[in-house]
Design an enzyme around this catalytic site. Sequence first.
Site, PDB file in Angstrom:
ATOM      1  N   CYS A  13       0.844  -1.191   0.000  1.00 25.46           N
ATOM      2  CA  CYS A  13       0.000   0.000   0.000  1.00 25.46           C
ATOM      3  C   CYS A  13       0.878   1.239   0.000  1.00 25.46           C
ATOM      4  CB  CYS A  13      -0.936   0.019   1.213  1.00 25.46           C
ATOM      5  SG  CYS A  13      -0.050   0.297   2.775  1.00 25.46           S
ATOM      6  N   CYS A  16       3.199   1.710   2.937  1.00 25.10           N
ATOM      7  CA  CYS A  16       4.526   1.095   2.836  1.00 25.10           C
ATOM      8  C   CYS A  16       5.507   2.075   2.207  1.00 25.10           C
ATOM      9  CB  CYS A  16       4.461  -0.173   1.990  1.00 25.10           C
ATOM     10  SG  CYS A  16       3.433  -1.486   2.668  1.00 25.10           S
ATOM     11  N   ASP A 402       6.124  31.013 -29.730  1.00 26.14           N
ATOM     12  CA  ASP A 402       7.148  31.573 -30.595  1.00 26.14           C
ATOM     13  C   ASP A 402       6.734  31.223 -32.023  1.00 26.14           C
ATOM     14  OD1 ASP A 402       9.834  32.656 -31.274  1.00 26.14           O
ATOM     15  OD2 ASP A 402      10.149  30.599 -31.952  1.00 26.14           O
ATOM     16  N   ASP A 577      10.833  25.951 -29.577  1.00 23.95           N
ATOM     17  CA  ASP A 577      11.496  24.786 -30.171  1.00 23.95           C
ATOM     18  C   ASP A 577      12.543  24.178 -29.248  1.00 23.95           C
ATOM     19  OD1 ASP A 577      13.560  26.567 -30.296  1.00 23.95           O
ATOM     20  OD2 ASP A 577      13.524  26.815 -32.459  1.00 23.95           O
ATOM     21  N   ASP A 581      14.724  29.283 -27.519  1.00 22.60           N
ATOM     22  CA  ASP A 581      13.648  29.695 -26.615  1.00 22.60           C
ATOM     23  C   ASP A 581      13.856  29.175 -25.199  1.00 22.60           C
ATOM     24  OD1 ASP A 581      12.102  30.994 -28.638  1.00 22.60           O
ATOM     25  OD2 ASP A 581      11.553  29.025 -29.383  1.00 22.60           O
TER      26      ASP A 581
END
Length: 687
Positions: A13, A16, A402, A577, A581
Amino acid sequence: MQDVELPIAGMTCTGCAHTIETHVAGLKGVEASQVSFASRTATVRFDPAITNQALLIESIENLGYHVPNQGAPPSLDDEAKALRMRLLVGAVFALPTLVLGMAEHLPWVQFYLSLPVMAYSGMPFQVAAWKGAMHRAVNMNTLIALGTTAAFSYSSLVLWRGGHHVYFEAAPVIIVLVLLGKYLELRARASASEAINKLAELQPPVATLVSEAGETVVPVAGVKPGDILIVRPGERIPVDGTIVEGSSEIDESMLTGEALPVAKAPGYSVSAGTRNLSGAFRVRAVRTGEATALAQIADLVRKAQASRAPVARIADAVSAKFTLAIIVIALLTFGLWLYFSDVGTALQMAVAVLIVACPCAMGLATPMALIAGTGRAAAEGILFRNGEALEASAGINTVIFDKTGTLTTGTPAVGKIVTEPGFTEDQALQLAAAVEQWSEHPFARALVARCAQKPKPASGFIARPGIGAEGTVAGQSIFVGRSASGEVELRVDGTVAAHFQMTDQLRPGARLAVSALHTMEIDVWMLSGDQEKAAMAVATTVGIPGDRVMSRVLPAEKEQLVERLRHEARRVAMVGDGINDAPALAAASVGIAIGAGTDIAIESAGIVLIASNPAHVARALELARITLRITRQNLFWAFGYNALAIPLAAGVFYPLTGWTLSPMIASAAMALSSISVVLNSLRLRRS
């Protein structure tokens, strides 16, 4: 500092996971620890001068869990198979115990029938609870172990004293119902993790190597960069490489999300895992093994699914103290019911509280939605770097594109041609292409591509960087270069003969992207380093208002705009890209790298779009919103379930309604709560 990712087996679970995470984080030399129950991995940052990987593994295994040597946890299918065996054994013995318990006779038979369930089916809960207690850790295993052991031990004591009012059916039935819930949950988790499995299946096990000795089938692991491979129709490409001979159409849909096949010829790049549809070709291996785009994508998806979204802090904060609180509530419940009733009733109520309150659903709420959401996105070529990026994307209200390389292809084309008297368009193109055929400038290639005929030969070619190019054609002095107005002009013997208006071609999904974002009530901006006229032409075509367009913008100015909008309390996504950028991508609330292709490792982007389709921007934000909505639904129902179930199990409503909750119904309710969270998350696969 050093980072290591360790596979972990044996977690039952999210409690744990929290136990391991807290324990490892407290070790000397460990700076950070994050454990994912969903992916069954632990990511640890530690100082190698103080501790090492072997000590980390030893500390985890001392808690009762296992770190596999082969570097990967058992598959969900293997876990389900082992769990199914314990479930079947438990069911075989629990069912007759339940029937005999309803008749309240043959208590010694009930005792012997319960033993295999306690000793085999329920043993993992007992062992994990004991080892956790040795390290002062409590979780779901603690609650189940306490509840079932209390019911079995009390009944055994009554039986030993000669009594007959026993509750032997409670412990085995609880164990079986918990195991059933775990089994169904595991199968559903395997379904949610299908994206990773599909990516792994794309990698072919062998490749056909071409050498002087002929063709040889070799394991893909043995292929090295530079090797020449042959790929026949119907086969999957085994490596990232470049076609050197032959041509075909390639199905890249699993990597890019694009359904249409892509034509490939010598010089074109191909990616591992994509399928060759038609012709045979030879490919030179460039990237192999873990360096391929396919392997990087699988790794990115796996890390995203193992990450933790900020919204998970709610569940983490509650779960940290939840189990201890439940134990206290169970003790209070036992004491109060013992005062007003008998010890058997008090025990049943306390056991019901312990069982019904297991915090599985609470812990699964976020990771299951994250796994399903990132898996769905990956199938469409949308890669979220982590849960933080996905959650941030859900709140985006401003998107900045852009222009070049995102909304447009970045490849110029010749648009309108204006000629001076004495020249036709064809003549002007012939003269310009004659000179520009020797140039590598994008405008030059566009002029040559537009020329319908083979360009005439030119002599005396001279390239003037930043100005243009010149040469001699049929005895005439020809100059082609940028004019003061920003257009490309042709001069013949010093006289202007024509102007060529260069346009940047729109990507196919550009208009759809802007329209979809507007529908989502997201403000759309566009930035460009081009002239205002060129930028406005693109903005008008795709539907971006003029007051949301900035032209002649330098990379540093893009970052400044992002910062300004964020200071206005906007949540900004920057789409670029991933190269020039990068500063703006990093400054945004979420950076989106579009058209990344095989360049998956763009660190400045929170989202990587493999295909060059702007419409995937809107789809990424839509999937993020849906994922966060389902996460919140999961958390609401998980908290709501406990808010209702715990008082009901404790008998709070009994004086008014006469309602109580038996331990068996409590265990069924607990299992159903976890399954409901998983099934709700799986709705993302159809979104």
